[in-house]
Design a protein around this motif. Structure first.
Motif, PDB file in Angstrom:
ATOM      1  N   ILE A 267       0.870  -1.179   0.000  1.00  0.00           N
ATOM      2  CA  ILE A 267       0.000   0.000   0.000  1.00  0.00           C
ATOM      3  C   ILE A 267       0.901   1.222   0.000  1.00  0.00           C
ATOM      4  O   ILE A 267       1.853   1.296   0.792  1.00  0.00           O
ATOM      5  CB  ILE A 267      -0.929  -0.001   1.230  1.00  0.00           C
ATOM      6  N   PHE A 268       0.646   2.124  -0.909  1.00  0.00           N
ATOM      7  CA  PHE A 268       1.459   3.330  -1.006  1.00  0.00           C
ATOM      8  C   PHE A 268       0.618   4.561  -0.693  1.00  0.00           C
ATOM      9  O   PHE A 268      -0.580   4.610  -0.978  1.00  0.00           O
ATOM     10  CB  PHE A 268       2.048   3.465  -2.407  1.00  0.00           C
ATOM     11  N   GLY A 269       1.301   5.550  -0.119  1.00  0.00           N
ATOM     12  CA  GLY A 269       0.671   6.858   0.075  1.00  0.00           C
ATOM     13  C   GLY A 269      -0.472   6.857   1.069  1.00  0.00           C
ATOM     14  O   GLY A 269      -1.363   7.683   0.988  1.00  0.00           O
ATOM     15  N   HIS A 270      -0.452   5.938   2.036  1.00  0.00           N
ATOM     16  CA  HIS A 270      -1.513   5.917   3.041  1.00  0.00           C
ATOM     17  C   HIS A 270      -0.956   6.421   4.362  1.00  0.00           C
ATOM     18  O   HIS A 270       0.071   5.931   4.821  1.00  0.00           O
ATOM     19  CB  HIS A 270      -2.065   4.499   3.191  1.00  0.00           C
ATOM     20  N   ASN A 271      -1.627   7.392   4.968  1.00  0.00           N
ATOM     21  CA  ASN A 271      -1.197   7.947   6.257  1.00  0.00           C
ATOM     22  C   ASN A 271       0.263   8.376   6.250  1.00  0.00           C
ATOM     23  O   ASN A 271       0.999   8.104   7.195  1.00  0.00           O
ATOM     24  CB  ASN A 271      -1.395   6.900   7.360  1.00  0.00           C
ATOM     25  N   GLY A 272       0.682   9.016   5.162  1.00  0.00           N
ATOM     26  CA  GLY A 272       2.051   9.501   5.091  1.00  0.00           C
ATOM     27  C   GLY A 272       3.087   8.410   4.917  1.00  0.00           C
ATOM     28  O   GLY A 272       4.278   8.629   5.144  1.00  0.00           O
ATOM     29  N   GLY A 273       2.648   7.231   4.507  1.00  0.00           N
ATOM     30  CA  GLY A 273       3.568   6.116   4.309  1.00  0.00           C
ATOM     31  C   GLY A 273       4.358   6.253   3.022  1.00  0.00           C
ATOM     32  O   GLY A 273       4.170   7.200   2.264  1.00  0.00           O
ATOM     33  N   PRO A 274       5.258   5.287   2.783  1.00  0.00           N
ATOM     34  CA  PRO A 274       6.119   5.369   1.603  1.00  0.00           C
ATOM     35  C   PRO A 274       5.363   5.152   0.294  1.00  0.00           C
ATOM     36  O   PRO A 274       4.199   4.752   0.298  1.00  0.00           O
ATOM     37  CB  PRO A 274       7.124   4.248   1.834  1.00  0.00           C
ATOM     38  N   CYS A 275       6.043   5.426  -0.820  1.00  0.00           N
ATOM     39  CA  CYS A 275       5.451   5.207  -2.138  1.00  0.00           C
ATOM     40  C   CYS A 275       6.404   4.360  -2.980  1.00  0.00           C
ATOM     41  O   CYS A 275       7.497   4.015  -2.540  1.00  0.00           O
ATOM     42  CB  CYS A 275       5.119   6.531  -2.822  1.00  0.00           C
ATOM     43  N   LEU A 276       5.969   4.053  -4.197  1.00  0.00           N
ATOM     44  CA  LEU A 276       6.779   3.213  -5.082  1.00  0.00           C
ATOM     45  C   LEU A 276       8.152   3.832  -5.337  1.00  0.00           C
ATOM     46  O   LEU A 276       9.162   3.139  -5.378  1.00  0.00           O
ATOM     47  CB  LEU A 276       6.032   3.018  -6.407  1.00  0.00           C
ATOM     48  N   ARG A 277       8.181   5.165  -5.465  1.00  0.00           N
ATOM     49  CA  ARG A 277       9.459   5.824  -5.736  1.00  0.00           C
ATOM     50  C   ARG A 277      10.373   5.864  -4.514  1.00  0.00           C
ATOM     51  O   ARG A 277      11.569   6.145  -4.655  1.00  0.00           O
ATOM     52  CB  ARG A 277       9.213   7.239  -6.263  1.00  0.00           C
ATOM     53  N   CYS A 278       9.825   5.615  -3.320  1.00  0.00           N
ATOM     54  CA  CYS A 278      10.682   5.505  -2.146  1.00  0.00           C
ATOM     55  C   CYS A 278      11.565   4.256  -2.268  1.00  0.00           C
ATOM     56  O   CYS A 278      12.682   4.221  -1.756  1.00  0.00           O
ATOM     57  CB  CYS A 278       9.855   5.402  -0.865  1.00  0.00           C
ATOM     58  N   ILE A 279      11.048   3.213  -2.939  1.00  0.00           N
ATOM     59  CA  ILE A 279      11.839   1.993  -3.120  1.00  0.00           C
ATOM     60  C   ILE A 279      12.657   2.099  -4.406  1.00  0.00           C
ATOM     61  O   ILE A 279      13.855   1.865  -4.410  1.00  0.00           O
ATOM     62  CB  ILE A 279      10.956   0.725  -3.232  1.00  0.00           C
ATOM     63  N   TYR A 280      11.980   2.408  -5.491  1.00  0.00           N
ATOM     64  CA  TYR A 280      12.655   2.531  -6.779  1.00  0.00           C
ATOM     65  C   TYR A 280      12.368   3.918  -7.344  1.00  0.00           C
ATOM     66  O   TYR A 280      11.317   4.125  -7.945  1.00  0.00           O
ATOM     67  CB  TYR A 280      12.132   1.483  -7.764  1.00  0.00           C
ATOM     68  N   PRO A 281      13.278   4.871  -7.158  1.00  0.00           N
ATOM     69  CA  PRO A 281      13.017   6.246  -7.612  1.00  0.00           C
ATOM     70  C   PRO A 281      12.701   6.327  -9.111  1.00  0.00           C
ATOM     71  O   PRO A 281      11.939   7.185  -9.530  1.00  0.00           O
ATOM     72  CB  PRO A 281      14.310   6.977  -7.280  1.00  0.00           C
ATOM     73  N   GLU A 282      13.296   5.422  -9.895  1.00  0.00           N
ATOM     74  CA  GLU A 282      13.078   5.449 -11.332  1.00  0.00           C
ATOM     75  C   GLU A 282      12.654   4.063 -11.794  1.00  0.00           C
ATOM     76  O   GLU A 282      13.093   3.055 -11.230  1.00  0.00           O
ATOM     77  CB  GLU A 282      14.386   5.791 -12.049  1.00  0.00           C
ATOM     78  N   PRO A 283      11.840   3.998 -12.845  1.00  0.00           N
ATOM     79  CA  PRO A 283      11.489   2.670 -13.364  1.00  0.00           C
ATOM     80  C   PRO A 283      12.681   1.996 -14.022  1.00  0.00           C
ATOM     81  O   PRO A 283      13.600   2.678 -14.482  1.00  0.00           O
ATOM     82  CB  PRO A 283      10.392   2.963 -14.388  1.00  0.00           C
ATOM     83  N   PRO A 284      12.697   0.667 -14.063  1.00  0.00           N
ATOM     84  CA  PRO A 284      13.794  -0.025 -14.727  1.00  0.00           C
ATOM     85  C   PRO A 284      13.686   0.144 -16.240  1.00  0.00           C
ATOM     86  O   PRO A 284      12.623   0.479 -16.751  1.00  0.00           O
ATOM     87  CB  PRO A 284      13.585  -1.483 -14.331  1.00  0.00           C
ATOM     88  N   ALA A 285      14.779  -0.087 -16.938  1.00  0.00           N
ATOM     89  CA  ALA A 285      14.761   0.058 -18.389  1.00  0.00           C
ATOM     90  C   ALA A 285      13.817  -0.970 -18.999  1.00  0.00           C
ATOM     91  O   ALA A 285      13.870  -2.144 -18.639  1.00  0.00           O
ATOM     92  CB  ALA A 285      16.169  -0.139 -18.931  1.00  0.00           C
ATOM     93  N   PRO A 286      12.947  -0.540 -19.888  1.00  0.00           N
ATOM     94  CA  PRO A 286      12.051  -1.512 -20.501  1.00  0.00           C
ATOM     95  C   PRO A 286      12.865  -2.442 -21.372  1.00  0.00           C
ATOM     96  O   PRO A 286      13.938  -2.095 -21.836  1.00  0.00           O
ATOM     97  CB  PRO A 286      11.115  -0.649 -21.342  1.00  0.00           C
ATOM     98  N   GLY A 287      12.359  -3.610 -21.625  1.00  0.00           N
ATOM     99  CA  GLY A 287      13.142  -4.554 -22.416  1.00  0.00           C
ATOM    100  C   GLY A 287      14.012  -5.392 -21.512  1.00  0.00           C
ATOM    101  O   GLY A 287      14.142  -6.585 -21.691  1.00  0.00           O
ATOM    102  N   LEU A 288      14.597  -4.760 -20.486  1.00  0.00           N
ATOM    103  CA  LEU A 288      15.403  -5.532 -19.551  1.00  0.00           C
ATOM    104  C   LEU A 288      14.490  -6.357 -18.656  1.00  0.00           C
ATOM    105  O   LEU A 288      14.794  -7.484 -18.301  1.00  0.00           O
ATOM    106  CB  LEU A 288      16.257  -4.606 -18.686  1.00  0.00           C
ATOM    107  N   VAL A 289      13.385  -5.761 -18.277  1.00  0.00           N
ATOM    108  CA  VAL A 289      12.438  -6.476 -17.435  1.00  0.00           C
ATOM    109  C   VAL A 289      11.266  -6.906 -18.318  1.00  0.00           C
ATOM    110  O   VAL A 289      10.547  -6.081 -18.829  1.00  0.00           O
ATOM    111  CB  VAL A 289      11.917  -5.570 -16.303  1.00  0.00           C
TER     112      VAL A 289
END
Lengths: 485, 154
Positions: free
Chosen positions: A265-287
């Motif tokens: 769950i992201f962005g609930h009660n001031g909690g972390p978000c996806l960008r807190c773990i991975y600031p940038e998306p991985p390169a497409p094609g690699l994943v």
């Protein structure tokens, strides 16, 4: 009139327990009290001008707190008591306010339908009303969306928005259980809407046959209590994450790949978000995306059901949430685990000095270096037909397959040399610079990355890309098989 | 975040509740007995500067649990009145109230906060799976809620 004030309220009344008042209605008594004690009005009335919730006015053992008794005449010799009412409840983190809960009601058929919820102490009528009042936006009506949408509908969520721009294909039916054979070629959003209506026709379903992009995502999720990300690609995940954080709407996130899944769950009660773990998306094609990587049929059911369950818990306001935790599930080893996610103060979205102020429609191809810049030598490529012709004509050509083993297992390319992207530079000498070399992958993206990688490493031979990858090749492989082998 | 923490740290030193261990044991056992319903009761003692000395706890009926659901509590105002009358001349007074949170943390809920009477102590017992996990005390003064230090003394 004798007026008794409880000791617990006395700090507003000069600590006197009993006073005599002349007034013979509650309104007059209240007026006299506030006139005699300067602190009394602060103690008796809240900011809204109403009598504070914890005060009860009793006249001879009868509760006369209600406004309707204000001007009722009190008989001579009565005692008026100002008493506190001590009440409270368990902590409730529901994202649906009490006001909204109180606006809805359950009819007889709903009491019947949701009986199993009403029997649960933590849900009951209050929880079911919250579920009914809730507005949930589900983005993606595919593998994850199937259980999510169906369970939310079955649970009685009042408003469900379904956003998907794809149409149902035969290959979808292996895991997307919200659609059936007769839905093939129909838009997924419409097909999912029909399933919801079959479950409960009273649910307000909003089906949007749109692709979520930075330009529309804010308006897509506006006014919803919770967003559930059921998409299968990184671009959409980041756009949805950014929009949810910026709009302050909690997000139930999940991703699946092969036999594994993750939920948070992201962005609930001031909690972390996806960008807190991975600031940038991985390169497409690699994943490889889910469409490339494949998944075992019930995986999306397991992970999506957890998403639906998390969303309901947020709505009802019960239980332990996945806020700040990432649940990982491995269905092959049948193991699950929690990874703790901390809020990252340097997060570009929700950190201390954010750099993202609106959903980014980042150019995914440019982002990972797939887009050719002006001064860069463009990657030449063959279409599937051109490559088939070239092979049939007997021209010497080396085919390099950069796909992963599980992808090759579906359909191998006869005579191709297998070199995973990570080993390309090391195994460069296996290539013959005198002859043409064609790089293939599933969709023709990772092969461009392979060519650029080799070019950077100094490989001088002619390199070509198979446009559209093996997906574009599949008809030819089968129809011209004899010519090939 | 840091300012909030420092605020809490400084105020927990300001307010103190001293209670006989026996009283705390009684409160906890009534919370565990009522589980999974909420228990509630009246705390009796005396106020002194920034400190409340608890000398008794009286369990009251939760009139909400019999009529409605178990996730809330309500003490009959008339029971509070009776209690007050019985304390006349003893030098003791009502100093606060306690209630339990079955399977939830010992923090004030929104409805708890909304019903807080200024300068009264609110003790909350968290009971998880029938066992007391945590016990906390809060007081509201000048519209600000402070967590108080709860000490058991013998």
């Amino acid at each position: 009139m004798k007026v008794y004030i409880s000791a617990t309220l006395r700090s507003f009344f000069g600590r006197s327990a009993e006073t005599e008042t002349k007034g013979n209605t509650i309104r007059k008594i209240l007026k006299e009290l506030t006139d005699s004690y300067p602190d009394a009005s602060r103690g008796l009335y809240g900011d809204d001008g109403n009598l504070r919730g914890f005060i009860r006015i009793f006249v001879n053992d009868e509760d006369r707190t209600d406004k309707s008794f204000l001007d009722e005449e009190i008989a001579e010799g009565s005692t008026v008591l100002f008493l506190p009412v001590i009440a409270g409840g368990v902590p409730n983190d529901s994202i649906i306010s009490d006001e909204r809960r109180k606006e809805v009601s359950l009819d007889d058929s709903e009491i019947d339908r949701f009986n199993k919820h009403l029997l649960l102490r933590e849900i009951g009528v209050k929880g079911q009303k919250r579920i009914k009042a809730a507005r949930v936006c589900v983005i993606g009506a595919g593998a994850l969306g199937s259980p999510v949408i169906q369970y939310l509908a079955a649970a009685g969520v009042g408003t469900i928005k379904i956003v998907d721009n794809d149409s149902v294909t035969l290959g979808n039916l292996q895991s997307q259980v919200i659609h059936s054979s007769r839905d093939v070629k129909r838009p997924k959003a419409a097909s999912a809407r029909d399933t919801v209506r079959n479950i409960n026709k009273n649910i307000e379903v909003i089906a949007e046959n749109t692709r979520v992009e930075a330009a529309n995502v804010m308006s897509v999720i506006e006014g919803f209590d919770v967003v559930i990300d059921c998409t299968d690609n990184y671009k959409a995940r980041y756009i949805i994450n950014d929009a949810c954080i910026l709009s302050g709407i909690p997000l139930v996130y999940a991703a699946i790949y092969q036999y594994e899944g993750q939920v948070s769950i992201f962005g609930h009660n001031g909690g972390p978000c996806l960008r807190c773990i991975y600031p940038e998306p991985p390169a497409p094609g690699l994943v490889p995306s889910c469409a490339e990587g494949g998944t075992i049929s019930p995986l999306s059911g397991i992970v999506g059901s957890i998403q639906a369950n998390e969303a309901l818990k947020l709505i009802i306001g019960i239980g332990e949430h996945l806020n700040g935790r990432l649940l990982t599930i491995d269905t092959l080893g049948l193991r699950s685990d929690f990874l703790k996610i901390s809020k990252n103060c340097s997060c570009p979205l929700c950190g201390k000095a954010p750099t993202i102020y609106e959903p980014e429609d980042f150019d995914y191809e440019e982002f990972c270096g797939l887009k050719q810049e002006e001064d860069e030598i463009p990657v030449e490529g063959y279409t599937a037909e051109e490559l088939a012709e070239k092979i049939e004509s007997g021209e010497p050509v080396t085919i390099i397959d950069v796909r992963e083993p599980h992808e090759r297992a579906i359909k191998s390319f006869p005579g191709a040399v297998v070199i995973p992207i990570g080993q390309l530079v090391r195994r460069m000498n296996e290539l013959d610079p005198e002859h043409d070399t064609v790089f293939i992958c599933k969709q023709g993206l990772r092969s461009i990355l392979a060519i650029n990688t080799l070019r950077e490493a100094g490989y001088k031979g002619p390199m070509y890309n198979l446009k559209g990858g093996m997906d574009a090749m599949k008809d030819i492989v089968f129809s011209n098989e004899a010519g090939w082998l | 975040m840091s300012t909030e923490n420092s605020l809490n740290d400084s105020v927990s030193a300001v307010y103190r509740v001293d209670a006989d261990k026996e009283i705390l044991r009684n409160i906890i056992s009534s919370a565990e007995r009522e589980y999974p319903c909420e228990c509630c009761g009246i705390l009796i003692g005396s106020f002194s500067e920034n400190c409340i000395r608890l000398s008794d706890a009286i369990e009251t009926d939760n009139i909400e649990s019999t009529t409605k659901r178990a996730d809330s509590f309500l003490i009959d105002p008339r029971e509070i009145y009776e209690c007050e009358r019985s304390l006349i001349g003893t030098g003791l007074e009502i100093t606060g109230f306690y209630h339990s949170h079955p399977d939830l943390p010992a923090v004030l809920s929104k409805s708890d906060e909304a019903g807080m009477i200024p300068d009264q102590m609110y003790v909350i017992i968290s009971v998880c799976k029938g066992k007391c996990e945590d016990i906390t005390a809060y007081i509201k003064t000048d519209e600000i809620i402070y967590e108080a230090e709860l000490r058991g003394i013998t």
